[in-house]
Design a protein around this motif. Structure first.
Motif, PDB file in Angstrom:
ATOM      1  N   ARG A  68      50.009  41.053 -18.566  1.00 55.18           N
ATOM      2  CA  ARG A  68      49.243  41.332 -18.618  1.00 55.18           C
ATOM      3  C   ARG A  68      48.161  41.421 -16.965  1.00 55.18           C
ATOM      4  N   ASP A  69      47.171  42.243 -16.754  1.00 58.75           N
ATOM      5  CA  ASP A  69      46.480  42.628 -15.604  1.00 58.75           C
ATOM      6  C   ASP A  69      45.946  41.117 -15.701  1.00 58.75           C
ATOM      7  N   ALA A  70      45.066  40.061 -16.556  1.00 64.62           N
ATOM      8  CA  ALA A  70      43.989  39.179 -15.995  1.00 64.62           C
ATOM      9  C   ALA A  70      44.553  37.646 -16.101  1.00 64.62           C
ATOM     10  N   VAL A  71      46.262  37.792 -16.682  1.00 61.26           N
ATOM     11  CA  VAL A  71      47.116  36.871 -16.886  1.00 61.26           C
ATOM     12  C   VAL A  71      48.572  36.429 -15.566  1.00 61.26           C
ATOM     13  N   THR A  72      47.846  35.114 -14.675  1.00 56.71           N
ATOM     14  CA  THR A  72      49.187  34.950 -13.579  1.00 56.71           C
ATOM     15  C   THR A  72      49.492  33.441 -14.168  1.00 56.71           C
ATOM     16  N   LEU A  73      50.880  33.069 -14.000  1.00 54.86           N
ATOM     17  CA  LEU A  73      51.533  32.603 -14.541  1.00 54.86           C
ATOM     18  C   LEU A  73      52.381  32.445 -13.433  1.00 54.86           C
ATOM     19  N   ARG A  74      52.236  30.551 -13.185  1.00 51.47           N
ATOM     20  CA  ARG A  74      53.189  30.140 -12.376  1.00 51.47           C
ATOM     21  C   ARG A  74      54.299  28.801 -12.821  1.00 51.47           C
ATOM     22  N   VAL A  75      54.643  28.780 -12.881  1.00 51.27           N
ATOM     23  CA  VAL A  75      56.098  27.317 -13.081  1.00 51.27           C
ATOM     24  C   VAL A  75      56.201  26.305 -11.857  1.00 51.27           C
ATOM     25  N   ILE A  76      56.123  25.281 -13.025  1.00 48.64           N
ATOM     26  CA  ILE A  76      56.546  24.175 -11.656  1.00 48.64           C
ATOM     27  C   ILE A  76      57.943  23.425 -11.691  1.00 48.64           C
ATOM     28  N   PRO A  77      58.659  24.238 -11.711  1.00 53.38           N
ATOM     29  CA  PRO A  77      60.003  23.448 -12.285  1.00 53.38           C
ATOM     30  C   PRO A  77      60.151  22.178 -11.348  1.00 53.38           C
ATOM     31  N   PHE A  78      61.383  20.914 -12.209  1.00 50.85           N
ATOM     32  CA  PHE A  78      61.304  19.694 -12.088  1.00 50.85           C
ATOM     33  C   PHE A  78      61.686  19.154 -10.487  1.00 50.85           C
ATOM     34  N   ALA A  79      62.293  20.456  -9.962  1.00 56.66           N
ATOM     35  CA  ALA A  79      63.097  20.162  -8.429  1.00 56.66           C
ATOM     36  C   ALA A  79      61.827  20.362  -7.947  1.00 56.66           C
ATOM     37  N   ALA A  80      60.756  20.751  -7.857  1.00 54.14           N
ATOM     38  CA  ALA A  80      59.309  20.087  -6.896  1.00 54.14           C
ATOM     39  C   ALA A  80      59.407  18.785  -6.462  1.00 54.14           C
ATOM     40  N   GLY A  81      59.535  18.028  -7.620  1.00 54.27           N
ATOM     41  CA  GLY A  81      59.576  16.827  -7.380  1.00 54.27           C
ATOM     42  C   GLY A  81      57.882  16.248  -8.259  1.00 54.27           C
ATOM     43  N   GLY A  82      56.844  15.132  -7.532  1.00 55.38           N
ATOM     44  CA  GLY A  82      55.953  15.002  -8.130  1.00 55.38           C
ATOM     45  C   GLY A  82      54.388  15.722  -7.566  1.00 55.38           C
ATOM     46  N   PHE A  83      53.324  16.133  -8.612  1.00 49.98           N
ATOM     47  CA  PHE A  83      52.534  15.753  -8.160  1.00 49.98           C
ATOM     48  C   PHE A  83      51.385  15.719  -9.209  1.00 49.98           C
ATOM     49  N   PRO A  84      50.124  16.053  -8.151  1.00 54.24           N
ATOM     50  CA  PRO A  84      48.197  15.286  -8.352  1.00 54.24           C
ATOM     51  C   PRO A  84      48.819  15.834  -9.905  1.00 54.24           C
ATOM     52  N   SER A  85      48.021  14.470 -10.753  1.00 50.60           N
ATOM     53  CA  SER A  85      47.470  14.770 -12.668  1.00 50.60           C
ATOM     54  C   SER A  85      49.162  15.119 -13.494  1.00 50.60           C
ATOM     55  N   ALA A  86      50.197  14.373 -12.803  1.00 52.28           N
ATOM     56  CA  ALA A  86      51.701  15.066 -13.744  1.00 52.28           C
ATOM     57  C   ALA A  86      51.193  13.918 -15.019  1.00 52.28           C
ATOM     58  N   GLY A  87      50.065  13.414 -15.734  1.00 52.51           N
ATOM     59  CA  GLY A  87      50.471  12.932 -17.007  1.00 52.51           C
ATOM     60  C   GLY A  87      49.452  13.929 -17.892  1.00 52.51           C
ATOM     61  N   SER A  88      48.953  14.486 -17.531  1.00 51.00           N
ATOM     62  CA  SER A  88      47.881  15.596 -18.040  1.00 51.00           C
ATOM     63  C   SER A  88      47.595  16.642 -18.120  1.00 51.00           C
ATOM     64  N   SER A  89      47.035  17.353 -19.232  1.00 51.92           N
ATOM     65  CA  SER A  89      46.970  18.829 -18.915  1.00 51.92           C
ATOM     66  C   SER A  89      45.286  19.144 -19.358  1.00 51.92           C
ATOM     67  N   THR A  90      45.285  20.736 -18.001  1.00 49.68           N
ATOM     68  CA  THR A  90      44.291  20.323 -17.696  1.00 49.68           C
ATOM     69  C   THR A  90      43.450  21.887 -17.511  1.00 49.68           C
ATOM     70  N   MET A  91      41.970  22.372 -18.111  1.00 49.80           N
ATOM     71  CA  MET A  91      41.674  23.394 -17.782  1.00 49.80           C
ATOM     72  C   MET A  91      40.283  23.551 -16.722  1.00 49.80           C
ATOM     73  N   TYR A  92      40.304  24.846 -16.046  1.00 56.19           N
ATOM     74  CA  TYR A  92      38.541  24.634 -15.129  1.00 56.19           C
ATOM     75  C   TYR A  92      38.497  25.777 -14.790  1.00 56.19           C
ATOM     76  N   ALA A  93      37.590  25.780 -16.043  1.00 57.22           N
ATOM     77  CA  ALA A  93      36.331  26.248 -16.416  1.00 57.22           C
ATOM     78  C   ALA A  93      35.438  27.494 -15.641  1.00 57.22           C
ATOM     79  N   SER A  94      35.585  28.383 -14.990  1.00 59.28           N
ATOM     80  CA  SER A  94      34.895  28.729 -13.555  1.00 59.28           C
ATOM     81  C   SER A  94      33.104  29.400 -13.900  1.00 59.28           C
ATOM     82  N   GLY A  95      32.522  29.174 -14.362  1.00 65.35           N
ATOM     83  CA  GLY A  95      30.815  29.423 -14.491  1.00 65.35           C
ATOM     84  C   GLY A  95      30.680  30.571 -14.534  1.00 65.35           C
ATOM     85  N   PRO A  96      29.274  32.001 -14.089  1.00 67.48           N
ATOM     86  CA  PRO A  96      29.225  32.584 -13.623  1.00 67.48           C
ATOM     87  C   PRO A  96      28.587  32.271 -12.186  1.00 67.48           C
ATOM     88  N   VAL A  97      28.305  31.281 -11.474  1.00 68.78           N
ATOM     89  CA  VAL A  97      28.672  30.449 -10.815  1.00 68.78           C
ATOM     90  C   VAL A  97      29.014  29.354 -10.929  1.00 68.78           C
TER      91      VAL A  97
END
Length: 284
Positions: A201-230
């Motif tokens: 879909r044009d409005a969807v960008t999907l990216r995978v973080i493989p196990f091989a990428a190692g650690g990263f911030p906030s690895a123990g939770s799920s997050t959504m960042y919703a952008s408002g009009p400003v």
């Protein structure tokens, strides 16, 4: 003005923004009341979302506060024009947890969404059978009627992506979410095929973080960042053990933008992410 029903998260956010605007102007509630020529209780009741506020009043108060950000004021005025009880999720108000209704409201009004999922696939991308398998793990167990209601609600959420102008949605999925078996293998296969279809879909960008990428911030939770009009009206939603938490303080928004940016640097770009999902699919 009559006292409204318990305010929605969106209405509370509008009141909180009016409080921030007043505080940025360096005014106390008493000083603001004198400036607006209203009773002091009108200030506290509006900022606490106990009472509603009109778009015209927002513009007058913003002018009195010498707020220079016209786009921000316009966005707040648009929020004031919204009316509760006129959206599809209102029919679920007595049967679905209030934090889920607030999540859907947040998704509905967002200009763009950035999701992070570690062990579950995003609700907005879930196939009906996969969603049913996920809800099958609920504690305490759901009755068959409650199960179907939850699945119906989740499928209705997905209609967001079918709007003529859907929000731009960016999904960061960890390899763990792709390999987690909710339901039988045939269910997971259909789900991964659905992910691949959605990723086109044009409005969807999907990216995978493989196990091989190692650690990263906030690895123990799920997050959504919703952008408002400003940017001042952005919101972060995070999953916690007892439900959902919404954050909108300026420091939180800045920090979570940085977290998501760092996580994206660990992920595969969209084409390689689709190839990765296909490789997992072949292994099932």
């Amino acid at each position: 003005m009559p006292v409204r029903k318990p305010p929605t998260a969106r209405q509370r956010r509008l009141g909180a923004e009016l409080r921030r605007m007043r505080e940025h102007a360096g005014l106390s509630p008493t000083e603001a009341a004198a400036l607006h020529r209203v009773d002091k209780t009108a200030i506290s009741n509006t900022e606490s979302a106990r009472f509603g506020v009109s778009a015209d009043r927002i513009r007058v108060w913003a002018s009195n506060y010498s707020c220079p950000d016209h786009a921000y004021v316009d966005a707040l005025a648009d929020m004031a024009r919204e009316r509760a009880g006129t959206n599809w999720w209102d029919e679920f108000r007595d049967s679905v947890a209030s934090f889920m209704l607030e999540l859907v409201e947040l998704e509905h009004h967002a200009v763009s969404l950035r999701h992070v999922q570690i062990t579950h696939l995003p609700g907005l991308l879930q196939h009906e059978d996969y969603a049913r398998a996920v809800f099958g793990e609920a504690v305490p167990p759901l009755t068959p009627e409650a199960m179907e209601l939850q699945v119906d609600f989740r499928m209705r959420r997905r209609a967001l992506l079918d709007r003529p102008s859907p929000p731009d949605c960016s999904f960061l999925l960890h390899e763990a979410a792709l390999r987690m078996l909710f339901g039988e293998r045939a269910v997971v296969r259909r789900q991964l095929e659905e992910l691949l279809k959605c990723s086109e879909r044009d409005a969807v960008t999907l990216r995978v973080i493989p196990f091989a990428a190692g650690g990263f911030p906030s690895a123990g939770s799920s997050t959504m960042y919703a952008s408002g009009p400003v940017q001042q009206l952005d919101t972060v939603q995070i999953d916690v053990p007892n439900g959902i938490t919404f954050l909108d303080a300026e420091t939180h928004l800045t920090n979570y933008r940085a977290v998501l940016d760092r996580m994206e640097t660990r992920s595969l770009e969209p084409k390689r992410s689709r190839d990765f999902i296909r490789s997992v699919l072949r292994e099932l």
